[in-house]
Design an enzyme around this catalytic site. Structure first.
Site: not given
Length: 259
Positions: A130-134
């Site tokens: 989920s990193e890219v979404r934050i």
């Protein structure tokens, strides 16, 4: 202790390390990181420990870095700076490490799963990078995750951040087994019991061999592998294992019910 965020227990040669911070979805807070790596060191140093099981309480295995702690800090102050040491401790542990997931793993939690030798998840467990979404990059976890995943799946899942289930996690190489929730503990125990049948030195040497890149000169590779094989055939463990096979008995290193 009751106030611990990570618990440690040893029974029959199996050390169980349990993440117990359900209030923040077992996020990798500074305190949890410190307790986790301390227990990993303890398990590595204990000759009585043959296998490590990494488990959790609550509905989530691990949600990744603690974002509340990460806010308002500089790059040098980020908790992620301590994370490689945890992943490397798991990856290079001479004792096989089994991940037990009764629930979701996200971001750094998936990196921990990938660092383990064996990973078993309940069928309802989910995963996501989920990193890219934050607005951050799944950089540190890529070291343990990318060797596990099919390349096409890695590009898709790292770039989209989409959640995926245990069945797909198994198909792309992230986990070994996906079972109904009520069969999870039995499946973890099945793997732990199989791993405990191996000789400690042979297991450690095999883990190291599996992690070393193979050179293009096959003659040199064969020479190195021959030396490794002969050394263990002629060593104390090899000789004990051969004798036990011939004598139709259990090798001395296999834990007993009392051990």
């Amino acid at each position: 202790m009751a106030d611990e965020l990570v618990h440690y227990e040893v029974r029959r040669g199996i050390a169980t390390i349990t993440l117990d911070s359900p209030h923040n979805r077992n996020a990798l807070s500074a305190r949890l990181r410190a307790e986790l790596i301390a227990h990993l060191r303890t398990a590595t140093a204990d000759d009585a420990v043959r296998v490590v099981v990494l488990s959790h309480t609550g509905t989530v295995f691990c949600s990744g870095m603690d974002l509340k702690e990460a806010g308002g800090t500089t790059a040098n102050e980020q908790g992620v700076n301590e994370f490689p040491a945890i992943l490397e401790r798991i990856r290079t542990s001479p004792k096989p490490v089994v991940a037990r997931l009764a629930g979701p793993a996200r971001a750094g939690g998936v990196g921990i799963v990938a660092a383990c030798d064996i990973a078993v998840a309940a069928e309802n467990a989910t995963f996501a990078f989920s990193e890219v979404r934050i607005g951050v990059v799944p950089a540190v976890i890529s070291v343990t995750v990318l060797p596990r995943l099919l390349p096409r799946a890695a590009h898709e899942l790292f770039l989209t951040g989409e959640a995926f289930g245990a069945a797909r996690a198994k198909d792309i190489g992230l986990i070994n087994s996906s079972v109904p929730a009520d069969e999870l503990d039995a499946e973890v125990r099945r793997y732990a019991d199989m791993l405990a049948l191996g000789a400690p030195g042979a297991l450690a040497a095999t883990k190291q061999m599996l992690q070393e890149p193979r050179r293009s000169n096959l003659g040199e590779v064969f020479a190195d592998m021959l030396e490794l094989s002969a050394r263990h055939f002629g060593g104390p463990e090899g000789q004990e294992g051969i004798a036990a096979f011939v004598e139709k008995r259990t090798p001395s290193w296999v834990p007993t019910e009392e051990g």
